[in-house]
Scaffold this motif. Structure first.
Motif, PDB file in Angstrom:
ATOM      1  N   SER A  96       0.837  -1.197   0.000  1.00 14.63           N
ATOM      2  CA  SER A  96       0.000   0.000   0.000  1.00 14.63           C
ATOM      3  C   SER A  96       0.876   1.254   0.000  1.00 14.63           C
ATOM      4  O   SER A  96       1.927   1.297   0.652  1.00 14.63           O
ATOM      5  N   ARG A 155      -6.558   9.965  -5.978  1.00 12.71           N
ATOM      6  CA  ARG A 155      -6.949   9.278  -4.744  1.00 12.71           C
ATOM      7  C   ARG A 155      -7.485  10.309  -3.778  1.00 12.71           C
ATOM      8  O   ARG A 155      -6.821  11.302  -3.464  1.00 12.71           O
ATOM      9  N   ARG A 214      -5.344   1.605  -3.413  1.00 13.62           N
ATOM     10  CA  ARG A 214      -4.561   1.095  -2.285  1.00 13.62           C
ATOM     11  C   ARG A 214      -3.069   1.344  -2.479  1.00 13.62           C
ATOM     12  O   ARG A 214      -2.366   1.743  -1.536  1.00 13.62           O
ATOM     13  N   VAL A 215      -2.555   1.114  -3.694  1.00 15.61           N
ATOM     14  CA  VAL A 215      -1.105   1.233  -3.911  1.00 15.61           C
ATOM     15  C   VAL A 215      -0.671   2.673  -4.171  1.00 15.61           C
ATOM     16  O   VAL A 215       0.528   2.961  -4.157  1.00 15.61           O
ATOM     17  N   GLU A 246      -7.642  -1.634  -5.897  1.00 16.34           N
ATOM     18  CA  GLU A 246      -6.221  -1.979  -5.790  1.00 16.34           C
ATOM     19  C   GLU A 246      -5.336  -0.797  -6.188  1.00 16.34           C
ATOM     20  O   GLU A 246      -4.322  -0.527  -5.553  1.00 16.34           O
TER      21      GLU A 246
END
Length: 267
Positions: A127, A265, A155-156, A152
């Motif tokens: 992450s 994000r 998250r990263v 995903e």
């Protein structure tokens, strides 16, 4: 290819689509690069068949010193271009054969992009590992669970990290996959999300592609904690005569063939 005998429409889960699409892209890698390799280049970032370049558009923002993940990198010309701009890039793809092309191009150019084989629905990274993520027609149209991919990616990414991806414009789903006059007449419903399959004689999928509406993409991005900041619908450039599958000057003059979603994000 792969014993394909026809076309079908039916639900397809992740395991079947991963098996079909990894085998299909492995089998198609040679023909794909023979047809499109010159257009794509070995260290160039083309977003779409219309020819938009990241060098001109700057959709990812400043990349120097940034850590970048390319999702569905293919032979990784975008990743190598980003590396030349001073980014630290990892290229990920499902196809072993496409990654072989990527490794060969790394060696030929001397631009050493790390390459990872993985399913975009389960990214093998910690992450908060990346500042930016991008995908130019890689992975997103071919996965059963696009929400898992977006989750995903979120998250990263680090806080406020950018995610920019290009896909076939959702409205194209209503037209036949034809660059000529037959491709100008509506033949299906925009709201039919049933996947497109190519199948063998036993009905097994040899290729799978998924349709999502604009609303589907927006809701999936929001659920993953990604804020949509812009959508680019490239116009067909004057003097651009190249056909690529269903993309053509005839169709491009009338309606968009590509949608590029720009996101951050948000949490």
């Amino acid at each position: 290819m792969l014993g394909t005998v026809g076309i079908a429409r039916r639900p397809v889960g992740s395991a079947e689509s991963v098996a079909a699409n990894s085998a299909w892209w492995d089998a198609d890698a040679d023909d794909y690069h023979a047809e499109h390799g010159d257009f794509l280049g070995v260290a160039d970032f083309l977003w779409c068949p219309e020819g938009l370049r990241e060098a001109d558009e700057g959709l990812l923002g400043p990349v120097h010193g940034r850590r970048v993940l390319e999702v569905g990198c293919g032979s990784a010309p975008c990743a190598r271009w980003l590396t030349e701009q001073g980014a630290s890039v990892v290229g990920l793809d499902l196809s072993t054969a496409m990654l072989r092309y990527a490794a060969a191009a790394n060696q030929a150019t001397g631009i050493g992009v790390p390459l990872v084989r993985a399913n975009a629905e389960r990214l093998p990274f910690a992450s908060g590992s990346f500042d930016l993520a991008c995908s130019a027609f890689g992975a997103v149209p071919f996965v059963a669970d696009v929400g898992a991919v977006f989750a995903e990616v979120a998250r990263v990414l680090r806080p406020a990290g950018r995610w920019v991806f290009a896909v076939t414009h959702p409205m194209r789903w209503i037209f036949p996959d034809d660059p000529g006059p037959d491709g100008l007449t509506v033949s299906g419903s925009y709201f039919d999300r049933t996947p497109y399959l190519e199948v063998d004689a036993e009905g097994r999928a040899t290729y799978v592609e998924y349709h999502r509406t604009f609303g589907d993409y927006v809701r999936a991005l929001d659920a993953a904690g990604l804020t949509l900041t812009n959508v680019i619908e490239p116009e067909w450039p004057e003097g651009h005569s190249r056909e690529w599958g269903q993309w053509s000057p005839l169709r491009g003059a009338l309606f968009p063939g590509t949608a590029i979603f720009c996101c951050r994000r948000s949490r």
